[in-house]
Scaffold this active site. Structure first.
Site: not given
Ligand code: MOS
Length: 751
Positions: A480, A522, A641-642, A645, A647, A714-715, A718
């Site tokens: 990640t 994050a 906020r990023i 950029p 990753t 915000k992450g 997903e």
């Molecule tokens: Mo993610 S499915 O919460 O690793």
């Protein structure tokens, strides 16, 4: 010094905003990064698991002579012959287990699903264990199994107990059935998606040994602390009597959120044999635990004559196991994403003789937004409105389910900027309107939404005499970019270059962190690292203020800055002292601070927090062969906020690739007669290969958000997958005029 995000603060060139190459990149590409299965100990023993062939029934006995006769075999554990283990289901609970009774490996003779571990062979070498495992005879008394969802739809039930942390479907609002009946334009679609397996490249493996009464484990896990707690509970130990280490994880996508059975088996055998034991699963055995559940969904949409949404119904039925009620948020999105006064949702489960499903990248949303966004496309087409215009016209600036405003929602910008970058307005709205020889070209799009969550987390920051900073937290980095995020946040706070900072994670002895999932790391761990480094900065300033003749005597913290490895007076930057000098003056070898960070409860009540995306896809469909090729993708993402950029882009690309796999390739194939998945390898379970993946353009739209959390992030884990499968399906419709409502859209469904 309250830790709030200050956009003007830029103390290090390596801080948030910089496209810093990932700090663990060199170790990974040179092979020096150790994964769970790479660790070895002297006199280590090897465990190989024997899996059940049947899906339901009982074990009546074992034939072990042939396996025991293989030279080098040390021991074979079966459910008839294994060390004592706790019976209480409570002791086997893990952090994210759904309601029910967690599976206990080798607990008794009952078979609950095909692939269930039924024996563990321990040998001096891995190959010996594998050979002997193939010689283990298991006698079963099979019973009729129920594995095919479609055969048991009449047994669907509303789960009586909600899964913790998963919001149940929202209360109905308005009268969706009536508004639907009265709508000027209506569509109903039924959508089917198959079970999908996470299939990270790294197989599950655990190495366990007992040392001075302490249980030590190398594991593949998205949460070293959670895994340690699980082991402590199962083996009746204190949490400080267990240490779980997992410095690198070769992909997980949710599969390593729950402890898998090899972990318990390795620890059990290690204790019983008083030796280090590594239990390594095979690729087929990666299909013997959690997966994205097979789902059937029904979406009804009604609009008025102007194309405004009047009614949405969204119902889903998903499979679960006989021992747990696995639940995820499949139908919870329509009422958030769209302005519609009449919304009703339903979510039911069917018990099957399969293992429980498990969170798989954007659990629930990846499925729910596939069906919803395909249905929205059908509606837009039926009402003659452009799909982007339809979404813009029906966008909601409030979470209508929670009746709260968003901390930010730049979905409109994502739709507009994505459409512009893609050249959306040049597409033909008419299906089969564009072709290139015998290839039909189609363009489709979809919106995505995911939660922007923050969990409580802790971190430690230590400055050493050589001027190096180390930050640590028991989080995980499954690719990640968490190592890099931790370094960049620390670089910013203490004004240090990234090269002087080391991040440590994947160790349960580090300060507590939540499971690395839900796209919250994050925000959660980043905030903890910021607070720990701020606490360290406070200590350093206090040292400076005590130095005789120091320029800092009497200064306040808000009058100083940490820049370029120095502490400076803001008003007189030339009055500076290097951090190493501060440390030398303190007389200590190192200065350490720990801190935690948690979401602000008042803010949580007042605001809805979500990340959004808009996916644009061009496909080519061979008219004669039905072969689909995704030709290009634009993903426009609104995620606050990023931090990095580079990753961040990788995260989105990874999500889009999984979304393309969901749309076109991935499908666990059940043989209902055998009650098991039959394509249990990467030759037959297809994930996208390089040739399947086109150029992917990622746009991060501007979305400043000081309210969402202290870092304003915000992450991204997903949101890249959410909506992608629908965008591909919608593009295929635009190319061919065919609505295929069952994933994956393989060529047999198009010819
Ligand atoms: Mo993610 S499915 O919460 O690793």
């Amino acid at each position: 010094m309250d830790g709030m995000f200050d956009p003007s603060r830029r103390n290090s060139g390596d801080g948030p905003g910089r496209a810093l190459p990932r700090v663990d990149g060199l170790a990974k590409v040179t092979g020096s990064a150790p994964y769970a299965g790479d660790f070895a100990l002297p006199d280590m023993l090897y465990g190989v698991v024997v899996s059940s062939r049947i899906a339901r029934g009982r074990i009546t006995g074992y034939d072990l002579d042939a396996a025991l006769a293989v030279p080098g075999v040390e021991r074979i554990y079966t459910c008839l012959d294994r060390p004592r283990m706790p019976a209480s289901a409570h002791r086997w609970r893990d952090m994210v287990g759904p309601p029910g009774r967690p599976f206990r490996p080798l607990y008794d003779t009952r078979i609950l699903y095909a692939g269930q571990p039924v024996a563990l062979v321990i040998a001096r070498e891995f190959e010996i264990a594998r050979d002997a495992a193939a010689r283990v005879g298991v006698r079963y008394e099979a019973e009729a199994h129920a594995t095919k969802l479609e055969r048991y739809l009449d047994q669907a039930y509303v789960p009586p107990k909600k899964r913790e942390g998963i919001p149940p479907p929202a209360e109905p609002r308005g009268d969706a059935e009536r508004a639907f009946a009265e709508a000027d334009c209506r569509i109903v679609g039924e959508y089917v998606s198959p079970a999908e397996y996470h299939n990270p490249i790294e197989l599950f493996g655990s190495l366990a040994w007992w040392e001075g009464g302490q249980l030590k484990v190398y594991d593949k896990t998205q949460g070293a602390a959670a895994t340690a707690q699980y082991l402590a509970s199962v083996f009746g130990l204190g949490v400080d009597e267990v240490q779980v280490t997992s410095p690198f994880v070769g992909g997980a996508f949710g599969s390593a959120l729950r402890p898998q059975y090899q972990l318990f088996l390795a620890a059990m055998a290690a204790r019983d044999l008083d030796a280090p034991v590594r239990v390594q699963l095979t690729r087929p055995q990666m299909f013997s635990f959690g997966y994205r559940p097979r789902t059937r969904q029904r979406v009804g949409i009604g609009t008025d004559a102007s194309g405004s949404l009047r009614a949405i119904t969204h119902d889903a039925i998903a499979g679960t196991s006989v021992f747990e009620d696995y639940q995820e948020a499949v139908v919870n999105w329509a009422g958030k994403l769209y302005a519609c006064d009449n919304v009703r949702t339903g979510y039911e489960l069917v018990k099957l003789n399969l293992y429980s499903p498990q969170d798989t990248r954007a659990p629930g949303a990846a499925l729910g937004l596939y069906a919803l966004e395909a249905a929205i496309d059908e509606m837009a087409h039926a009402s003659g409105v452009d799909p982007v215009a339809f979404r813009l016209a029906n966008d909601s600036d409030r979470d209508r389910d929670m009746d709260l405003p968003y901390t930010s929602k730049a979905l409109r910008s994502a739709l507009e900027q994505g459409a512009a970058a893609f050249g959306w307005n040049e597409r033909s709205p008419t299906p089969r309107g564009t072709r290139d020889g015998h290839t039909l070209i189609g363009h489709g799009m979809a919106s995505g939404v995911w939660d922007a969550m923050q969990m409580q987390a802790s971190a430690v920051a230590t400055l050493r005499a050589d001027g190096r900073l180390e930050v640590g937290s028991a989080t995980a980095d499954m690719g990640t970019g968490m190592y890099t995020v931790m370094v960049q946040v620390a670089a910013d706070t203490l004004g240090l270059p990234a090269a002087r900072i080391t991040a440590r994670l994947g160790d349960s002895s580090l300060p507590m962190a939540p499971l690395a999932g839900g796209s919250w790391s994050a925000a959660s761990v980043g905030a903890a690292v910021e607070n720990a480094t701020l606490a360290l900065a406070t200590k350093l300033h206090a040292i400076a203020a005590r130095l005789p003749d120091s320029a800092f005597v009497g200064s306040r913290f808000d009058q100083v800055a940490f820049e370029d490895g120095e502490l400076r007076l803001r008003a007189a930057p030339e009055r500076a002292i290097r951090l190493e000098a501060l440390l030398a003056a303190s007389g200590d070898d190192a200065i350490t601070a720990t801190a935690k960070a948690a979401p602000d409860p008042a803010s949580q009540k007042r605001w809805a927090r979500n990340t959004h995306g808009a996916q644009f896809v061009e496909v080519g469909v061979d008219e004669e062969l039905g072969v689909v090729q995704v030709r290009r993708v634009v993903a426009a993402i609104a995620a606050g906020r990023i931090i990095n950029p580079l990753t961040a882009r990788s995260q989105i690309i990874g999500g889009v690739v999984m979304g393309i796999g969901m749309a076109l390739h991935e499908e666990a194939m059940l043989d209902d007669r055998l009650g098991r998945m039959v394509n249990r390898n990467l030759g037959e379970y297809h994930v996208p290969a390089h040739a399947d993946i086109p150029p992917i353009e990622v746009i991060f739209v501007d979305e400043p958000d000081p309210e969402v959390n202290q870092l304003g992030v915000k992450g991204l884990g997903e949101i890249g997958i959410v909506g992608t499968a629908a965008a591909v399906a919608n593009a295929i419709f635009n190319a061919t005029g065919r609505r295929v409502r069952e994933l994956p859209i393989t060529l047999d469904k198009l010819i």
